[in-house]
Write a protein that holds these residues in place. Structure first.
Motif, short mmCIF file in Angstrom:
data_model
loop_
_atom_site.label_atom_id
_atom_site.label_comp_id
_atom_site.label_asym_id
_atom_site.label_seq_id
_atom_site.Cartn_x
_atom_site.Cartn_y
_atom_site.Cartn_z
N ARG A 1 1.12 -1.25 -0.09
CA ARG A 1 0.20 -0.05 0.07
C ARG A 1 0.87 1.68 -0.26
O ARG A 1 2.15 1.03 0.59
CB ARG A 1 -0.77 -0.05 1.64
CG ARG A 1 -1.24 -1.40 1.27
CD ARG A 1 -2.77 -1.30 2.59
NE ARG A 1 -4.10 -1.69 2.54
CZ ARG A 1 -3.63 -3.30 3.48
NH1 ARG A 1 -2.90 -3.08 4.68
NH2 ARG A 1 -4.93 -3.44 3.38
N PHE A 2 0.67 2.02 -0.87
CA PHE A 2 0.85 3.74 -0.70
C PHE A 2 0.24 4.71 0.43
O PHE A 2 -1.09 5.00 -0.81
CB PHE A 2 1.65 3.70 -2.29
CG PHE A 2 2.49 5.18 -2.47
CD1 PHE A 2 3.55 5.10 -1.41
CD2 PHE A 2 2.05 6.05 -3.44
CE1 PHE A 2 4.03 6.61 -1.97
CE2 PHE A 2 2.39 7.49 -3.74
CZ PHE A 2 4.22 7.52 -2.71
N GLU A 3 0.59 5.73 0.37
CA GLU A 3 -0.13 6.62 1.52
C GLU A 3 0.49 8.08 1.57
O GLU A 3 1.90 7.81 1.59
CB GLU A 3 -1.12 6.89 2.90
CG GLU A 3 -1.93 7.44 3.60
CD GLU A 3 -1.70 7.09 5.00
OE1 GLU A 3 -1.56 8.11 5.75
OE2 GLU A 3 -1.69 5.56 4.57
N VAL A 4 0.13 8.71 0.82
CA VAL A 4 0.11 10.19 0.90
C VAL A 4 -0.03 11.19 1.70
O VAL A 4 -1.31 11.47 1.42
CB VAL A 4 0.65 10.89 -0.44
CG1 VAL A 4 2.37 12.47 -0.31
CG2 VAL A 4 1.66 10.14 -1.52
N LEU B 1 8.98 13.82 4.79
CA LEU B 1 8.45 14.38 2.72
C LEU B 1 9.83 15.36 3.07
O LEU B 1 10.67 15.84 1.91
CB LEU B 1 7.34 14.70 2.35
CG LEU B 1 6.24 14.14 2.30
CD1 LEU B 1 4.65 14.78 2.37
CD2 LEU B 1 6.41 13.30 0.75
N ASP B 2 9.77 15.86 3.95
CA ASP B 2 10.84 17.62 4.47
C ASP B 2 12.09 16.36 4.18
O ASP B 2 13.30 16.54 3.45
CB ASP B 2 11.51 17.46 5.49
CG ASP B 2 9.81 17.91 6.11
OD1 ASP B 2 9.52 19.12 5.82
OD2 ASP B 2 9.30 17.14 7.12
N THR C 1 3.27 -0.49 4.00
CA THR C 1 2.39 0.01 3.97
C THR C 1 3.42 1.73 3.90
O THR C 1 3.93 1.33 5.23
CB THR C 1 1.13 0.78 5.15
OG1 THR C 1 0.04 0.27 4.24
CG2 THR C 1 0.43 2.24 4.49
N LEU C 2 3.88 1.96 2.98
CA LEU C 2 4.50 3.16 2.52
C LEU C 2 3.48 4.45 2.86
O LEU C 2 2.44 4.38 1.77
CB LEU C 2 5.18 3.73 1.95
CG LEU C 2 6.41 4.37 1.16
CD1 LEU C 2 7.24 4.44 2.33
CD2 LEU C 2 7.21 4.02 -0.33
N VAL C 3 4.32 5.34 3.89
CA VAL C 3 3.47 6.72 4.43
C VAL C 3 4.12 7.57 4.22
O VAL C 3 5.31 7.68 4.88
CB VAL C 3 3.23 6.22 6.07
CG1 VAL C 3 2.28 7.81 5.79
CG2 VAL C 3 2.20 5.23 6.34
N LEU C 4 4.13 8.37 3.04
CA LEU C 4 4.89 10.02 2.92
C LEU C 4 4.42 10.54 3.94
O LEU C 4 2.84 10.95 3.79
CB LEU C 4 5.30 9.95 1.07
CG LEU C 4 5.37 8.85 0.57
CD1 LEU C 4 6.01 9.56 -0.91
CD2 LEU C 4 7.05 8.65 0.89
N LYS C 5 5.15 11.92 5.20
CA LYS C 5 4.30 12.13 5.96
C LYS C 5 5.20 13.88 5.89
O LYS C 5 6.59 13.67 5.93
CB LYS C 5 4.14 12.23 6.75
CG LYS C 5 5.06 11.39 8.26
CD LYS C 5 4.28 10.74 9.38
CE LYS C 5 4.56 10.07 10.13
NZ LYS C 5 3.85 9.50 10.79
N PRO C 6 5.56 14.87 6.25
CA PRO C 6 6.51 15.43 6.94
C PRO C 6 6.27 16.06 8.32
O PRO C 6 6.08 15.02 9.16
CB PRO C 6 5.47 17.22 6.79
CG PRO C 6 3.87 17.23 5.93
CD PRO C 6 3.78 15.68 5.47
N MET C 7 7.37 15.39 8.33
CA MET C 7 8.58 14.49 9.50
C MET C 7 9.84 15.67 10.18
O MET C 7 10.48 15.38 9.07
CB MET C 7 8.17 13.96 10.43
CG MET C 7 9.02 12.35 9.27
SD MET C 7 8.82 10.75 10.13
CE MET C 7 9.43 9.78 9.28
N GLY C 8 10.53 14.72 11.01
CA GLY C 8 12.26 15.27 10.78
C GLY C 8 12.25 14.16 11.13
O GLY C 8 12.09 12.85 10.67
N GLY C 9 13.51 13.86 10.92
CA GLY C 9 14.65 12.69 10.92
C GLY C 9 14.29 12.50 9.20
O GLY C 9 14.20 12.75 7.78
#
Length: 270
Positions: A44-47, A124-125, A96-104
């Motif tokens: 699964r893929f989630e943005v 994403l950063d 599930t690959l989750v792309l999200k704004p976060m540190g690290g």
């Protein structure tokens, strides 16, 4: 007037030729080796933020389906290549690959309701940062391989050092040719410093003791609780302290020879 008829005779069967031992051995040598039976979890893929520039960069650099599927194949074959039947891997029903704004950079976790459903959270950063270096696609794939190792590896009943767990993940990344240019082969402060420092140590172990030793380590971490002395001696016949000392000495000798060669080249040019 009578006539005699000769009875029809069945043709004699040709003797079955016997195969020589060498022919059997030759045929066995060319028989294809069965590949591991690959697990087939749902992908699964989630943005979480389509407006983030990292989301567009990710979709420009890689095909999500291909990137996730390739990472699964690389990791499972690297960790479980000796096995020809069902792979003795952890139960994984979905990834599930989750792309999200976060540190690290990224982390891997089980779903809060069911640990058989794994999630890889990718910053994403960080994707924006990686793309600015000109290595966007390679870095994305390298991070995915590293995190995918955490989906499929064993941890010695929860007792293995975190440095070994992270080192195995970076070793698989190294083996897949996704090592970033800033990685250094110089040994770290200890064998379990983790990440690329432990990865290069594991690479040396495979060079000395044979390809597949990291897979053997993973299998032992599946079977038993990690106990340092027994673990290393069972796999390599020596303590981890002895192995680490030999690795550092070989690195120092290699660096010393390299420096000598450079000094001789300078003397020649002068």
């Amino acid at each position: 007037m009578s006539s005699t008829m000769s009875e029809a005779r069945e043709p004699l069967a040709s003797p079955i030729p016997r195969r020589s031992a060498s022919q059997n051995a030759e045929e066995e040598a060319f028989r294809p080796v069965p590949k591991p039976k690959m697990p087939q979890p749902k992908l699964r893929f989630e943005v979480r933020d389509l407006s983030h520039p990292g989301a567009l960069l990710f979709l420009e650099k890689v095909n999500p389906t291909r990137a996730i599927s390739d990472a699964v194949t690389i990791v499972v074959q690297s960790l479980y290549e000796p096995f020809t039947g069902d792979v003795p891997s952890p139960a994984v029903r979905s990834i599930t690959l989750v792309l999200k704004p976060m540190g690290g950079v990224a982390y891997t976790t089980g779903n809060e309701l069911d640990d058989d459903h794994k999630e890889i959270h990718f910053s994403l950063d960080y994707i924006v940062h990686a793309a600015s270096s000109g290595r966007g696609a390679e870095e994305i794939r390298g991070v995915l391989v590293h995190e995918m190792v955490h989906v499929w590896q064993w941890n010695g009943k929860g007792k293995a050092p975190s440095g070994l767990i992270e080192g195995i993940a970076d070793f698989i990344r190294l083996k897949a040719a996704y090592a970033p240019p800033h990685w250094e082969r110089k040994p770290g402060p200890s064998w379990d410093a983790g990440y690329e420092k432990t990865a290069y140590f594991l690479e040396w172990l495979e060079d000395v003791y044979g390809t597949g030793k990291v897979g053997d380590m993973n299998e032992k971490l599946r079977q038993e609780e990690y106990q340092s002395e027994e673990f290393w001696k069972a796999l390599f016949g020596q303590s981890i302290e002895t192995l680490w000392k030999a690795y550092k000495e070989e690195h120092e000798n290699r660096e010393g020879l390299k420096q000598t060669s450079q000094d001789e080249a300078l003397d020649t040019n002068n």
